[in-house]
Design a protein around this motif. Structure first.
Motif: not given
Length: 135
Positions: A111, A114-115, A118-119
């Motif tokens: 997580l 991947e995140k 994006e965050m």
């Protein structure tokens, strides 16, 4: 900030280690995203992972965030390199906590990988090009 670790009795307390890769990734995410990150654990419907600087806690969302397992007291003062595993205390609050520990850490790594991009705000996720040397 999650602070119920001392309010719930510990089933078992063990000395353990977390992989340097996991620890380094979490510390980077906390520096970039804030002092607490909460994420659901894929495949474990009602469990969330709460990441803080001094503790990583798996909680049962259905049971009012009762802790299931926690990694605490990370021994980083004597740390001399980034690749060494980090000694810590592992607190079990449930008899079957061992069954979800590795799966939760693997899910956390997935997580965050991947995140995290994006965050991040655009200005933090951009890569700056090297300057060309003048001939």
């Amino acid at each position: 900030m999650y602070d119920r670790l001392d309010a719930v009795p510990v089933y078992a307390l063990r000395q353990g280690k977390v992989k340097a890769m996991h620890y380094n990734h979490v510390q980077l995410a906390l520096k970039r995203l804030g002092e607490e990150i909460r994420m659901p654990i894929p495949g474990l419907k009602h469990l969330d992972l709460i990441l803080q600087k001094n503790a990583w806690i798996i909680v049962d969302r259905v049971l009012n965030d009762v802790p299931v397992v926690a990694w605490t007291d990370f021994a980083t003062r004597e740390r001399s390199s980034l690749h060494e595993d980090i000694p810590c205390q592992i607190k079990h609050y449930h008899a079957n906590a061992v069954m979800i520990m590795n799966r939760s850490l693997d899910a956390m790594e997935m997580l965050l990988s991947e995140k995290l991009p994006e965050m991040l705000p655009d200005e933090l996720s951009d890569v700056l090009p090297f300057r060309k040397k003048d001939d």
